[in-house]
Design an enzyme around this catalytic site. Structure first.
Site, PDB file in Angstrom:
ATOM      1  N   ALA A   1      35.921  39.167  74.448  1.00  0.00           N
ATOM      2  CA  ALA A   1      36.760  40.294  74.813  1.00  0.00           C
ATOM      3  C   ALA A   1      35.961  41.571  74.570  1.00  0.00           C
ATOM      4  CB  ALA A   1      38.026  40.285  73.965  1.00  0.00           C
TER       5      ALA A   1
ATOM      6  N   GLY B   1      36.372  35.362  73.611  1.00  0.00           N
ATOM      7  CA  GLY B   1      37.235  35.239  74.787  1.00  0.00           C
ATOM      8  C   GLY B   1      36.541  34.529  75.947  1.00  0.00           C
TER       9      GLY B   1
ATOM     10  N   GLU C   1      36.976  30.992  75.340  1.00  0.00           N
ATOM     11  CA  GLU C   1      38.400  30.674  75.512  1.00  0.00           C
ATOM     12  C   GLU C   1      38.784  30.592  76.994  1.00  0.00           C
ATOM     13  OE1 GLU C   1      39.334  33.982  72.754  1.00  0.00           O
ATOM     14  OE2 GLU C   1      40.697  32.566  71.801  1.00  0.00           O
TER      15      GLU C   1
ATOM     16  N   GLU D   1      34.681  35.531  66.481  1.00  0.00           N
ATOM     17  CA  GLU D   1      35.673  36.535  66.064  1.00  0.00           C
ATOM     18  C   GLU D   1      35.690  36.755  64.562  1.00  0.00           C
ATOM     19  OE1 GLU D   1      36.192  34.113  68.265  1.00  0.00           O
ATOM     20  OE2 GLU D   1      37.332  34.857  69.983  1.00  0.00           O
TER      21      GLU D   1
HETATM   22  N1  CO8 Z   1      32.362  43.725  73.953  1.00  0.00           N
HETATM   23  C1  CO8 Z   1      31.800  44.888  74.355  1.00  0.00           C
HETATM   24  N2  CO8 Z   1      30.499  45.046  74.619  1.00  0.00           N
HETATM   25  C2  CO8 Z   1      29.705  43.974  74.477  1.00  0.00           C
HETATM   26  C3  CO8 Z   1      30.204  42.718  74.075  1.00  0.00           C
HETATM   27  C4  CO8 Z   1      31.597  42.610  73.806  1.00  0.00           C
HETATM   28  N3  CO8 Z   1      32.163  41.460  73.442  1.00  0.00           N
HETATM   29  N4  CO8 Z   1      29.174  41.849  74.025  1.00  0.00           N
HETATM   30  C5  CO8 Z   1      28.079  42.533  74.393  1.00  0.00           C
HETATM   31  N5  CO8 Z   1      28.399  43.802  74.677  1.00  0.00           N
HETATM   32  C6  CO8 Z   1      27.485  44.871  75.108  1.00  0.00           C
HETATM   33  C7  CO8 Z   1      26.582  45.323  73.963  1.00  0.00           C
HETATM   34  O1  CO8 Z   1      27.244  46.255  73.149  1.00  0.00           O
HETATM   35  C8  CO8 Z   1      25.424  45.916  74.716  1.00  0.00           C
HETATM   36  O2  CO8 Z   1      25.779  47.211  75.162  1.00  0.00           O
HETATM   37  P1  CO8 Z   1      24.677  48.417  75.084  1.00  0.00           P
HETATM   38  O3  CO8 Z   1      23.610  48.027  76.055  1.00  0.00           O
HETATM   39  O4  CO8 Z   1      25.462  49.618  75.486  1.00  0.00           O
HETATM   40  O5  CO8 Z   1      24.163  48.428  73.661  1.00  0.00           O
HETATM   41  C9  CO8 Z   1      25.316  45.041  75.951  1.00  0.00           C
HETATM   42  O6  CO8 Z   1      26.577  44.373  76.078  1.00  0.00           O
HETATM   43  C10 CO8 Z   1      24.227  43.991  75.825  1.00  0.00           C
HETATM   44  O7  CO8 Z   1      24.441  43.266  74.630  1.00  0.00           O
HETATM   45  P2  CO8 Z   1      23.356  43.171  73.441  1.00  0.00           P
HETATM   46  O8  CO8 Z   1      22.385  44.303  73.489  1.00  0.00           O
HETATM   47  O9  CO8 Z   1      24.100  42.991  72.153  1.00  0.00           O
HETATM   48  O10 CO8 Z   1      22.612  41.817  73.846  1.00  0.00           O
HETATM   49  P3  CO8 Z   1      21.858  40.819  72.857  1.00  0.00           P
HETATM   50  O11 CO8 Z   1      21.132  39.861  73.731  1.00  0.00           O
HETATM   51  O12 CO8 Z   1      21.084  41.549  71.812  1.00  0.00           O
HETATM   52  O13 CO8 Z   1      23.027  40.024  72.102  1.00  0.00           O
HETATM   53  C11 CO8 Z   1      25.117  38.828  71.926  1.00  0.00           C
HETATM   54  C12 CO8 Z   1      23.899  39.178  72.807  1.00  0.00           C
HETATM   55  C13 CO8 Z   1      24.652  37.972  70.753  1.00  0.00           C
HETATM   56  C14 CO8 Z   1      26.078  38.030  72.819  1.00  0.00           C
HETATM   57  C15 CO8 Z   1      25.782  40.113  71.388  1.00  0.00           C
HETATM   58  O14 CO8 Z   1      25.992  41.004  72.472  1.00  0.00           O
HETATM   59  C16 CO8 Z   1      27.112  39.873  70.718  1.00  0.00           C
HETATM   60  O15 CO8 Z   1      27.132  39.415  69.587  1.00  0.00           O
HETATM   61  N6  CO8 Z   1      28.220  40.242  71.408  1.00  0.00           N
HETATM   62  C17 CO8 Z   1      29.559  40.140  70.862  1.00  0.00           C
HETATM   63  C18 CO8 Z   1      30.001  38.715  70.797  1.00  0.00           C
HETATM   64  C19 CO8 Z   1      31.374  38.644  70.166  1.00  0.00           C
HETATM   65  O16 CO8 Z   1      31.565  38.940  69.003  1.00  0.00           O
HETATM   66  N7  CO8 Z   1      32.365  38.224  70.946  1.00  0.00           N
HETATM   67  C20 CO8 Z   1      33.715  38.073  70.478  1.00  0.00           C
HETATM   68  C21 CO8 Z   1      34.486  39.272  70.855  1.00  0.00           C
HETATM   69  S1  CO8 Z   1      36.115  39.233  70.144  1.00  0.00           S
HETATM   70  C22 CO8 Z   1      36.980  38.219  71.161  1.00  0.00           C
HETATM   71  O17 CO8 Z   1      36.529  37.718  72.134  1.00  0.00           O
HETATM   72  C23 CO8 Z   1      38.404  38.018  70.724  1.00  0.00           C
HETATM   73  C24 CO8 Z   1      39.246  37.537  71.871  1.00  0.00           C
HETATM   74  C25 CO8 Z   1      40.671  37.500  71.476  1.00  0.00           C
HETATM   75  C26 CO8 Z   1      41.328  38.853  71.402  1.00  0.00           C
HETATM   76  C27 CO8 Z   1      42.790  38.672  71.493  1.00  0.00           C
HETATM   77  C28 CO8 Z   1      43.503  39.902  70.956  1.00  0.00           C
HETATM   78  C29 CO8 Z   1      44.983  39.665  70.878  1.00  0.00           C
END
Ligand code: CO8
Length: 258
Positions: free
Chosen positions: A66, A109, A112, A132
């Site tokens: 998400a 997400g 999921e 998460e």
């Molecule tokens: N949300 C927003 N932006 C994101 C996300 C995300 N989930 N994932 C990546 N991005 C963005 C980064 O911030 C980055 O942006 P910028 O270039 O502006 O810095 C761009 O995408 C590229 O990502 P990275 O530079 O981080 O790329 P890497 O190769 O270094 O890393 C990863 C890749 C490991 C996938 C890393 O991006 C990461 O850890 N992302 C987040 C993963 C995560 O934690 N996902 C879970 C999110 S929470 C969720 O899904 C909950 C769902 C349920 C909610 C229900 C609510 C009721």
């Protein structure tokens, strides 16, 4: 076809393809993406000319979860009042067989939503996880429930409590993924599987997915009773007559999806 802000859509004969298209954000799922995917999938689901739907991602992610930036400022009351991400249930409810073609990260997400699909085909470069917990929250789009059903409690606890990522090969061994294929042939393989499925009788596909899904919802006896009802009712359909006649006549069936 309709234009969407966050996805691309395409038709290849009886197969619909939805591509998550915010590659610079690793296809992070914001609310607009949810609305777009739901609208596109429902449109394809309503079209009898479509017998399978592929969901995939542009770039190096399927979806990295998400959209954290969109959620970060919310409090609990706001998240509940918005029914945050609840509309993904409408994607899960699509009756046409859905195939997640997971090209890269399927995290949070993303994992999921992949699990909402009827089957998951993964590139060998794909990875899966529910990170998460590293953000101080838990999965919120069905992850705790579908993961347990897909891979069992031990592995689900491992993923959800540690937040670690697993490879496509591990995901395949654990039963989360149907097939792992070379990265460069992912879409060809997904399209071949989708075309094969889409060539089957659509009402029979609807029944098959409903019966299999029932295995996760309730008692065995109820699931078996549903399967029997659907199996018997199938004998009223033209596709049953045609499918069995084709077998007897040693030819390919020509299903009319009736
Ligand atoms: N949300 C927003 N932006 C994101 C996300 C995300 N989930 N994932 C990546 N991005 C963005 C980064 O911030 C980055 O942006 P910028 O270039 O502006 O810095 C761009 O995408 C590229 O990502 P990275 O530079 O981080 O790329 P890497 O190769 O270094 O890393 C990863 C890749 C490991 C996938 C890393 O991006 C990461 O850890 N992302 C987040 C993963 C995560 O934690 N996902 C879970 C999110 S929470 C969720 O899904 C909950 C769902 C349920 C909610 C229900 C609510 C009721």
């Amino acid at each position: 076809m309709t234009e969407y802000a966050t996805i691309l859509t395409e038709r290849r004969e009886r197969v619909g393809i939805i591509t998550l298209n915010r590659a610079d954000r690793l296809n992070a799922l914001n609310e607009q993406t949810m609305r777009d995917v739901v609208a596109a999938a429902q449109g394809l689901d309503a079209d009898e000319g479509v017998g399978a739907i592929i969901l995939t991602g542009a770039g190096r992610a399927f979806a990295a979860g998400a959209d954290i930036t969109e959620m970060a400022g919310l409090d609990g009351a706001e998240a509940a009042a918005r029914g945050l991400f609840a509309d993904w249930d409408r994607f899960a409810a699509v009756r046409t067989p859905t195939i997640a073609a997971v090209n890269g990260f399927a995290l949070g997400g993303g994992c999921e939503v992949a699990m909402m699909c009827d089957l998951i085909i993964a590139s060998e470069a794909a990875s899966f996880g529910q990170p998460e917990i590293t953000l101080g929250v838990i999965p919120g789009i069905g992850g705790t429930q579908r993961l347990v059903r897909a891979i069992g409690k031990a592995k689900a606890m491992d993923l959800v409590l540690t937040g670690r990522r697993i490879t496509a090969d591990e995901a395949e061994r654990w039963g989360l993924v149907s097939r792992v294929v070379p990265a460069e042939s992912l879409m060809d393989e997904a399209l071949a599987i989708a075309a094969q499925i889409a060539g089957r009788s659509l009402p029979a596909l609807h029944d098959a997915t409903a019966a299999i899904d029932a295995a996760f919802e309730g008692p065995l006896a109820e699931g078996v009773a549903l399967e029997r009802r659907l199996f018997h009712a199938g004998f009223d359909r033209a596709d049953q007559t045609e499918g069995m006649a084709a077998f007897v006549e040693k030819r390919e069936p020509r299903f009319t999806h009736r």
